[in-house]
Design a protein around this motif. Structure first.
Motif, PDB file in Angstrom:
ATOM      1  N   LEU A 290       0.825  -1.208   0.000  1.00  0.00           N
ATOM      2  CA  LEU A 290       0.000   0.000   0.000  1.00  0.00           C
ATOM      3  C   LEU A 290       0.859   1.258   0.000  1.00  0.00           C
ATOM      4  N   ALA A 291       1.912   1.254   0.801  1.00  0.00           N
ATOM      5  CA  ALA A 291       2.782   2.423   0.869  1.00  0.00           C
ATOM      6  C   ALA A 291       3.516   2.647  -0.453  1.00  0.00           C
ATOM      7  N   MET A 292       3.977   1.552  -1.082  1.00  0.00           N
ATOM      8  CA  MET A 292       4.683   1.675  -2.361  1.00  0.00           C
ATOM      9  C   MET A 292       3.746   2.178  -3.456  1.00  0.00           C
ATOM     10  N   ARG A 293       2.499   1.732  -3.443  1.00  0.00           N
ATOM     11  CA  ARG A 293       1.534   2.210  -4.432  1.00  0.00           C
ATOM     12  C   ARG A 293       1.267   3.688  -4.242  1.00  0.00           C
ATOM     13  N   GLN A 294       1.156   4.121  -2.978  1.00  0.00           N
ATOM     14  CA  GLN A 294       0.961   5.533  -2.704  1.00  0.00           C
ATOM     15  C   GLN A 294       2.140   6.352  -3.203  1.00  0.00           C
ATOM     16  N   GLN A 295       3.340   5.824  -3.004  1.00  0.00           N
ATOM     17  CA  GLN A 295       4.533   6.538  -3.454  1.00  0.00           C
ATOM     18  C   GLN A 295       4.574   6.632  -4.979  1.00  0.00           C
ATOM     19  N   ARG A 296       4.184   5.535  -5.663  1.00  0.00           N
ATOM     20  CA  ARG A 296       4.172   5.582  -7.140  1.00  0.00           C
ATOM     21  C   ARG A 296       3.131   6.579  -7.646  1.00  0.00           C
ATOM     22  N   ASN A 297       1.984   6.654  -6.959  1.00  0.00           N
ATOM     23  CA  ASN A 297       0.969   7.631  -7.353  1.00  0.00           C
ATOM     24  C   ASN A 297       1.491   9.061  -7.218  1.00  0.00           C
ATOM     25  N   LEU A 298       2.193   9.311  -6.122  1.00  0.00           N
ATOM     26  CA  LEU A 298       2.770  10.646  -5.934  1.00  0.00           C
ATOM     27  C   LEU A 298       3.790  10.968  -7.008  1.00  0.00           C
ATOM     28  N   GLN A 299       4.617   9.975  -7.339  1.00  0.00           N
ATOM     29  CA  GLN A 299       5.619  10.190  -8.386  1.00  0.00           C
ATOM     30  C   GLN A 299       4.962  10.434  -9.736  1.00  0.00           C
ATOM     31  N   ALA A 300       3.882   9.682 -10.037  1.00  0.00           N
ATOM     32  CA  ALA A 300       3.180   9.874 -11.304  1.00  0.00           C
ATOM     33  C   ALA A 300       2.549  11.258 -11.367  1.00  0.00           C
ATOM     34  N   GLN A 301       1.975  11.709 -10.275  1.00  0.00           N
ATOM     35  CA  GLN A 301       1.385  13.045 -10.256  1.00  0.00           C
ATOM     36  C   GLN A 301       2.448  14.126 -10.468  1.00  0.00           C
ATOM     37  N   GLN A 302       3.605  13.907  -9.857  1.00  0.00           N
ATOM     38  CA  GLN A 302       4.681  14.866 -10.030  1.00  0.00           C
ATOM     39  C   GLN A 302       5.175  14.872 -11.479  1.00  0.00           C
ATOM     40  N   ALA A 303       5.213  13.684 -12.103  1.00  0.00           N
ATOM     41  CA  ALA A 303       5.643  13.606 -13.506  1.00  0.00           C
ATOM     42  C   ALA A 303       4.670  14.340 -14.418  1.00  0.00           C
ATOM     43  N   VAL A 304       3.351  14.204 -14.168  1.00  0.00           N
ATOM     44  CA  VAL A 304       2.349  14.932 -14.963  1.00  0.00           C
ATOM     45  C   VAL A 304       2.518  16.435 -14.785  1.00  0.00           C
ATOM     46  N   ALA A 305       2.745  16.864 -13.545  1.00  0.00           N
ATOM     47  CA  ALA A 305       2.929  18.298 -13.294  1.00  0.00           C
ATOM     48  C   ALA A 305       4.182  18.823 -13.995  1.00  0.00           C
TER      49      ALA A 305
END
Length: 261
Positions: free
Chosen positions: A213-228
């Motif tokens: 769960l924590a790793m998925r949350q981290q990947r989501n944050l990274q993906a959001q940062q990549a889109v930004a």
């Protein structure tokens, strides 16, 4: 700093688990107590009935023996004197009995005494020279068993105590441990960090689930940062700013869709 604070976890999780376990214990205990009281009442009734039957049989055997002796002496059954008085004295001295009767072989009463409504218990023949010449009937009032109020109160108190102790133990240990794991999970998801593996805190399966769960949350944050970041690059080459609104809308929709998955 406020945005980085660990979100508060309500204590209702710990309390709810303890109350649920206590409720289950209370229901199971009440059902078991009711079954125990029913069995105790049934057992007491059987014992009381067996005692009444034993007394009635003893009295009936004595009456049958005395009646048979009188008939063997040549006294006709219909002319036996003092039978009703003897039956009344016998019943008065035996409070367990409520009915005594001397009948013919067709169960027609010749002499009988009673007090109130009686339940039939014993029916014995009066045998003279191998032939049945009369019958002795004995009955008792409805079986009275010992009151179950005190056992019921004791059972209820024991069940309530067991339910309270179960809830308290669950609240103090397993629920407290689950509460800490829940808080640790929320903290890791909020901060986007992997959970540290601590031996003895949880099983391997639970630890693996928390890590995932924590790793998925981290990947989501990274993906959001990549889109930004990509949207910022598009803004840099959009010299006339005509595509700025479209870029922002696409970026926000992409981030929102990724958060909902």
């Amino acid at each position: 700093m406020a945005a980085d604070a660990v979100p508060h976890t309500p204590r209702s999780l710990r309390t709810s688990l303890a109350m649920r376990c206590a409720a289950v214990m209370l229901i199971v205990g009440m059902v078991a107590a009711a079954a125990l009281l029913w069995a105790l009442n049934h057992h007491n009734q059987q014992l009381a009935q067996q005692g009444q039957q034993a007394i009635a049989r003893s009295v009936a055997q004595t009456l049958a023996s005395q009646t048979a002796r009188a008939i063997r002496l040549g006294i006709p059954l219909q002319k036996l004197q003092g039978v009703e008085t003897y039956l009344q004295q016998t019943m008065d001295s035996t409070p367990q009995l409520a009915y005594l009767a001397l009948t013919d072989t067709k169960d027609q009463p010749l002499q009988a005494v009673s007090r109130g409504k009686a339940l039939p218990l014993i029916k014995l023949p009066v045998v003279v020279r191998g032939q049945t010449v009369a019958m002795i009937h004995a009955g008792a009032a409805s079986t009275k068993t010992q009151g179950l109020l005190m056992p019921a109160l004791v059972c209820m108190g024991a069940v309530l105590l067991m339910a309270f102790m179960t809830g308290w133990c669950i609240h103090a240990w397993p629920a407290s441990r689950l509460q800490r794991r829940h808080e640790l999970l929320l903290s890791a998801l909020h901060q986007g960090q992997t959970l540290p593996v601590q031996e003895g805190q949880a099983s391997d399966a639970l630890q693996a689930a928390l890590q995932a769960l924590a790793m998925r949350q981290q990947r989501n944050l990274q993906a959001q940062q990549a889109v930004a970041d990509y949207a910022a690059e598009l803004h840099a080459v959009d010299f006339d700013q005509k595509m700025r609104q479209s870029i922002d809308e696409i970026a926000q929709a992409t981030i929102k869709n990724g958060a909902n998955q």
